[in-house]
Every structure is written in C-alpha cells, then in structure tokens.
Design a protein around this motif. Structure first.
Motif, PDB file in Angstrom:
ATOM      1  N   LEU A 140      -8.468  11.887  -3.142  1.00 31.23           N
ATOM      2  CA  LEU A 140      -7.800  12.403  -1.949  1.00 31.23           C
ATOM      3  C   LEU A 140      -8.271  11.684  -0.697  1.00 31.23           C
ATOM      4  O   LEU A 140      -7.459  11.273   0.148  1.00 31.23           O
ATOM      5  N   VAL A 141      -9.590  11.505  -0.554  1.00 31.15           N
ATOM      6  CA  VAL A 141     -10.115  10.823   0.623  1.00 31.15           C
ATOM      7  C   VAL A 141      -9.665   9.363   0.650  1.00 31.15           C
ATOM      8  O   VAL A 141      -9.346   8.817   1.711  1.00 31.15           O
ATOM      9  N   SER A 142      -9.594   8.740  -0.511  1.00 37.89           N
ATOM     10  CA  SER A 142      -9.192   7.337  -0.568  1.00 37.89           C
ATOM     11  C   SER A 142      -7.721   7.145  -0.264  1.00 37.89           C
ATOM     12  O   SER A 142      -7.306   6.048   0.140  1.00 37.89           O
ATOM     13  N   LEU A 143      -6.909   8.177  -0.453  1.00 31.72           N
ATOM     14  CA  LEU A 143      -5.474   8.067  -0.162  1.00 31.72           C
ATOM     15  C   LEU A 143      -5.172   8.180   1.327  1.00 31.72           C
ATOM     16  O   LEU A 143      -4.063   7.839   1.750  1.00 31.72           O
ATOM     17  N   ILE A 144      -6.124   8.659   2.108  1.00 40.06           N
ATOM     18  CA  ILE A 144      -5.860   8.858   3.545  1.00 40.06           C
ATOM     19  C   ILE A 144      -5.439   7.571   4.237  1.00 40.06           C
ATOM     20  O   ILE A 144      -4.443   7.551   4.979  1.00 40.06           O
ATOM     21  N   LEU A 195      -3.984   4.977   2.928  1.00 42.74           N
ATOM     22  CA  LEU A 195      -2.674   4.579   2.415  1.00 42.74           C
ATOM     23  C   LEU A 195      -1.570   5.429   3.026  1.00 42.74           C
ATOM     24  O   LEU A 195      -0.487   4.924   3.359  1.00 42.74           O
ATOM     25  N   ILE A 196      -1.837   6.738   3.194  1.00 45.29           N
ATOM     26  CA  ILE A 196      -0.850   7.609   3.827  1.00 45.29           C
ATOM     27  C   ILE A 196      -0.669   7.221   5.293  1.00 45.29           C
ATOM     28  O   ILE A 196       0.452   7.186   5.818  1.00 45.29           O
ATOM     29  N   ALA A 197      -1.784   6.916   5.961  1.00 46.68           N
ATOM     30  CA  ALA A 197      -1.693   6.479   7.367  1.00 46.68           C
ATOM     31  C   ALA A 197      -0.932   5.166   7.479  1.00 46.68           C
ATOM     32  O   ALA A 197      -0.198   4.931   8.456  1.00 46.68           O
ATOM     33  N   PHE A 198      -1.094   4.295   6.482  1.00 43.91           N
ATOM     34  CA  PHE A 198      -0.389   3.012   6.480  1.00 43.91           C
ATOM     35  C   PHE A 198       1.125   3.223   6.436  1.00 43.91           C
ATOM     36  O   PHE A 198       1.891   2.471   7.045  1.00 43.91           O
ATOM     37  N   VAL A 199       1.562   4.281   5.726  1.00 43.03           N
ATOM     38  CA  VAL A 199       2.995   4.561   5.605  1.00 43.03           C
ATOM     39  C   VAL A 199       3.508   5.347   6.801  1.00 43.03           C
ATOM     40  O   VAL A 199       4.568   5.047   7.363  1.00 43.03           O
ATOM     41  N   VAL A 200       2.741   6.369   7.240  1.00 45.20           N
ATOM     42  CA  VAL A 200       3.234   7.287   8.265  1.00 45.20           C
ATOM     43  C   VAL A 200       3.225   6.649   9.648  1.00 45.20           C
ATOM     44  O   VAL A 200       4.237   6.670  10.376  1.00 45.20           O
ATOM     45  N   ILE A 201       2.073   6.088  10.055  1.00 43.92           N
ATOM     46  CA  ILE A 201       1.967   5.561  11.422  1.00 43.92           C
ATOM     47  C   ILE A 201       1.842   4.034  11.435  1.00 43.92           C
ATOM     48  O   ILE A 201       1.531   3.453  12.466  1.00 43.92           O
ATOM     49  N   ASN A 202       2.081   3.400  10.277  1.00 42.77           N
ATOM     50  CA  ASN A 202       2.014   1.941  10.180  1.00 42.77           C
ATOM     51  C   ASN A 202       0.661   1.417  10.637  1.00 42.77           C
ATOM     52  O   ASN A 202       0.556   0.402  11.343  1.00 42.77           O
ATOM     53  N   GLY A 213     -11.169   6.831   2.933  1.00 40.57           N
ATOM     54  CA  GLY A 213     -11.512   5.796   1.987  1.00 40.57           C
ATOM     55  C   GLY A 213     -12.988   5.441   1.999  1.00 40.57           C
ATOM     56  O   GLY A 213     -13.866   6.260   2.261  1.00 40.57           O
ATOM     57  N   THR A 214     -13.242   4.163   1.724  1.00 43.93           N
ATOM     58  CA  THR A 214     -14.608   3.679   1.586  1.00 43.93           C
ATOM     59  C   THR A 214     -15.402   3.845   2.874  1.00 43.93           C
ATOM     60  O   THR A 214     -16.573   4.230   2.847  1.00 43.93           O
ATOM     61  N   SER A 215     -14.769   3.563   4.007  1.00 50.59           N
ATOM     62  CA  SER A 215     -15.499   3.554   5.277  1.00 50.59           C
ATOM     63  C   SER A 215     -16.077   4.921   5.613  1.00 50.59           C
ATOM     64  O   SER A 215     -17.271   5.040   5.932  1.00 50.59           O
ATOM     65  N   ILE A 216     -15.274   5.968   5.537  1.00 56.56           N
ATOM     66  CA  ILE A 216     -15.744   7.289   5.961  1.00 56.56           C
ATOM     67  C   ILE A 216     -16.768   7.825   4.968  1.00 56.56           C
ATOM     68  O   ILE A 216     -17.731   8.509   5.358  1.00 56.56           O
ATOM     69  N   HIS A 223       0.805  -1.222   0.000  1.00 57.15           N
ATOM     70  CA  HIS A 223       0.000   0.000   0.000  1.00 57.15           C
ATOM     71  C   HIS A 223       0.835   1.268   0.000  1.00 57.15           C
ATOM     72  O   HIS A 223       0.338   2.336  -0.357  1.00 57.15           O
ATOM     73  N   GLY A 224       2.074   1.172   0.414  1.00 54.54           N
ATOM     74  CA  GLY A 224       2.926   2.352   0.428  1.00 54.54           C
ATOM     75  C   GLY A 224       3.688   2.570  -0.857  1.00 54.54           C
ATOM     76  O   GLY A 224       4.419   3.553  -0.980  1.00 54.54           O
ATOM     77  N   SER A 225       3.504   1.671  -1.826  1.00 56.21           N
ATOM     78  CA  SER A 225       4.228   1.780  -3.086  1.00 56.21           C
ATOM     79  C   SER A 225       3.653   2.899  -3.949  1.00 56.21           C
ATOM     80  O   SER A 225       2.430   3.051  -4.062  1.00 56.21           O
ATOM     81  N   PRO A 226       4.523   3.705  -4.582  1.00 54.72           N
ATOM     82  CA  PRO A 226       4.014   4.742  -5.494  1.00 54.72           C
ATOM     83  C   PRO A 226       3.212   4.164  -6.659  1.00 54.72           C
ATOM     84  O   PRO A 226       2.262   4.787  -7.123  1.00 54.72           O
ATOM     85  N   TRP A 227       3.594   2.968  -7.144  1.00 55.47           N
ATOM     86  CA  TRP A 227       2.841   2.329  -8.215  1.00 55.47           C
ATOM     87  C   TRP A 227       1.419   2.015  -7.769  1.00 55.47           C
ATOM     88  O   TRP A 227       0.461   2.213  -8.529  1.00 55.47           O
TER      89      TRP A 227
END
Length: 436
Positions: free
Chosen positions: A383-387, A389-396, A405-408, A312-316
């Motif tokens: 943008l909302v869907s990337l949140i 993925l960003i959290a996955f990288v920043v705070i694991n 994403g979908t939930s919110i 999920h943290g991959s740029p691709w």
C-alpha cells in the motif's frame, strides 16, 4: 522534545557525536555536487531537467544517491553498491555453509562478513561505474535526445579515470558511514541514505507546485504527506510481543532464570528490503527495452513491455509491483527469522512460551504467528509503495514522489532509530529524554 535536544547539545560527549555526524553528512552532500573528471558541469546541468523522466529504471539509484547519479559526480553511485552487496551477502548466508558458520561465530565472524561485504561493494562499484560511463558516452540514453555531449574528453585514459574516481567515491562513502557508526550517533550507512533521500524532498515538493501552479494543491500534498508519515510511524512501531518464561535452574551455587521477557515480532519485519528488491526486478524490463532501441524493427514483446511495464500508471505494472513486494516480504522474513533456531535457543536456556511445549510445538507456534503478521506487513508495504504510482496518475507527479514508497519508509525508519539512540544516551545520563 526541543528541550531534550538542547540538553543533548549541553552534554559534551553527546554534542561531539552529533556534530561529528552532521559534519560527515555535510561532506557527503558536498561530494554529490563535485563533478567527475572528464564531465562538463555546464552541459550536464542543461541536461538534468529531463533526466528523471526519460529513464525510469535509474530512478531508484538516483534517489539513493541524492541526485548525484544524474550529475555524474564523484559520489554518483552513492550507497547503492553497499546496499546491494549487503543484501547479496545476507542471501548467500542461507546458501553457503561457510557464511552460515561465520554468522554463528559472533563478533569475529561478523567482522569477516563485513570484510567480504566491503570487497563485494568495490567490485559492484567498478561494474556500475563502468556502466554509467558507457551511458555518459551516449548521453541521449541517460538524459534524453536533447542531450548530446557531456564529456570533455572520451579518451581511454579519461574513461578509466572516471571509473576509478566513482569507485573511490563509493569506498569513501563506505568509510564515512563506518566512521559515523563508530564515532557518531546512529547507523552510518542508514544516515547517509537518509541524507540522500531527504535532500531531494524540497525539490520534489516544489516540482509539484511548479507543475500544477496552485498553492492549494501544494498545501494538500503536504498535509497528505504528514498523514502518511503518521500512519507509517504507527505501523513501524507496532509489534506482537510473545511472552517467554525462563525456568529457575542452579548453576554451581547460583540460581539463574525465573524471569519473564518477550519476543518482539514487528509488523513490518522485513523493513524496506522487499520494496528495494521489487524495484530492482522491475528495472529489468527497462534494460531490455533499452538494448532494443537500436533495432529498427523491434519484436512485439518490446512494444508490450514499453507500453505496460514501463508505464507507472499501467495496471500490469502495479499488479506486478504488488506481487513482487508480497513475494519478497515472505522470502526475506523466512531467511531473516528462523523459528526453529529461536525455539532451540529457548529450549537450551530453559525458556518456554506459556501454554506451549518447548521444542517443535514452539517453533510451529512462532511460525504460525509470524506468517499472520507477515501478511499484514506485506499488504502495508504494498500500500505504501503504491502511493507514488497513484500520485503519478492522479496529479502527474514525478516518479520519485516524496511521500510514499522507498523514500518515506527509509526516512521514517532511520529517523525513529536515531531518535531512540539519542534517547538512550540521554537516559544513561539521568535525563528525562524526549517524552516526559
């Protein structure tokens, strides 16, 4: 708002509807913890902690089932087969002329479309339940290498009973959702999805606290979550109102028309459908890698997919996710809102947009405005869907990070729609409603 809720419960028929809705939602959650016959509840509870991390492509289905999927309960499939069937039927409406004719027949045609959706839901439930039962026979693929045996009996009769039980659970969920729509408050299917996602919020938040071990990070995530919810509510309520004027006309001895109204075009016209489509498409690489696990010498493309498209943290991964959301947003808006049809209906009943000629110029104007709005809506969804993925990288954080994403999108959308329906019920009884 709290006073309005008290007034809602003081109204007998509205109180009865709200209590009925809450009861059905409670039954739905209870079924998420009842194990399917043949599944060892003790063993599957031991395997669950690693389930969400080892199989990322099951995250969306597990999210919509409220965690019931990874417990293999009687409601393991959740509402996902119905969502998939609804989307397929809606897409086939554009392709199959018979479905297009049923759509234009009004209530009778809609009833037939609903029946087709039910049949397709049962078919998809049989297919998906068979797939998950196959995974259950090899639990290391579903839960990780530490889990080896979760079935008490692997005889063909037991496996068939498991498939039938999960399929019957999907049918029961579909029936419960229709009961809420008919006798309760709000859209039944949407509220069941809301229940599934909201049930996982406390666990996801507490997992962030346990992973980091710091209260300041936990509080910061909650504050960021409230800010995200506020922004999503603001955008979901935004709309472009195109004014429409109806000319006066005589029908018999009565005069009709002469009124002014508007066409509301929401910024997020596509809702959460593009995110679901994009997530489903990104599940395909995971399935390809899953099938190649038994190969001792997998091809090079398998290693590339595992390193880039499953991370999920991959740029691709992020770039592909964004492009898919943008594509499906424009695609879904194009099949759900037809400017030519709207322009023809306006012309038929004597309506026109001030300053725009009726007919083709009106359709071109509506298409122009819709495309501009869709650009903003597509970027907002991305943008909302990337949140998460960003959290996955920043705070694991876990892949099902609650605020984004979908939930919110689903929780905010369903919550706003339900509040509006309760508000309309109160206004019919001459109450002040939620906002004074």
């Amino acid at each position: 708002m709290l006073t309005a809720f008290v007034r809602a419960f003081k109204t007998p028929d509205l109180r009865r509807k709200i209590l009925f809705t809450l009861t059905v939602m409670a039954i739905f959650r209870l079924g998420s913890f009842v194990p399917t016959p043949g599944v060892s509840y003790v063993e599957i509870q031991k395997c669950r902690p690693t389930g969400g991390q080892t199989n990322q492509f099951l995250g969306l289905a597990n999210l919509f089932s409220g965690g019931a999927l990874l417990q293999l309960s009687i409601f393991a499939l959740g509402i996902m087969p119905y969502i998939t069937a609804s989307i397929i039927i809606q897409l086939l409406t554009v392709v199959i002329p018979r479905f297009e004719a049923l759509k234009q027949e009004g209530q009778t045609g809609q009833a037939k479309m609903t029946q087709y959706t039910r049949y397709l839901t049962i078919g998809l439930a049989i297919l998906q339940s068979s797939t998950f039962v196959t995974f259950a026979r090899n639990p290391e693929q579903l839960f990780g290498p530490s889990c080896t045996n979760i079935l008490t009996n692997e005889s063909p009769v037991t496996l068939i009973i498991m498939v039938l039980t999960m399929t019957a659970g999907t049918g029961l969920i579909m029936w419960l959702g229709e009961l809420i729509t008919e006798r309760g408050v709000g859209n039944g299917m949407s509220l069941l999805i809301f229940t599934s996602i909201a049930a996982g919020f406390p666990g996801s938040l507490w997992a962030i606290k346990q992973r980091d071990g710091r209260w300041d990070t936990f509080i910061l995530v909650i504050l960021i979550g409230f800010a995200i919810i506020t922004a999503v509510v603001f955008v979901e309520q935004c709309q472009r109102r195109i004014p429409v004027q109806y000319a006066k006309r005589m029908v018999g001895r009565r005069m009709y028309g002469g009124t002014s109204t508007y066409i509301p075009l929401k910024v997020n016209q596509a809702g959460v459908i593009p995110v679901i489509f994009a997530s489903s498409m990104l599940a395909i690489p995971g399935l390809l890698v899953q099938f190649q696990q038994s190969n001792p010498n997998p091809p090079g493309w398998v290693a590339w997919i595992a390193a880039n498209m499953l991370n999920h943290g991959s740029p691709w991964y992020m770039a592909t996710y964004i492009l898919l959301i943008l594509f499906f947003t424009f695609f879904y808006v194009s099949i759900s809102f037809n400017p030519v049809e709207v322009a023809d209906n306006m012309k038929k009943y004597g309506g026109f947009i001030p300053g725009i000629r009726a007919g083709r110029p009106t359709a071109e104007y509506l298409s122009y405005v819709l495309n501009r709005i869709t650009v903003v809506g597509a970027l907002y969804l991305a943008l909302v869907s990337l949140i998460p993925l960003i959290a996955f990288v920043v705070i694991n954080a876990d892949q099902n990070f609650p605020f984004g994403g979908t939930s919110i999108l689903i929780i905010v959308g369903v919550g706003l729609e339900t509040v509006k329906q309760i508000e309309s019920q109160l206004q019919q009884r001459h109450y002040e409603g939620f906002l004074r």
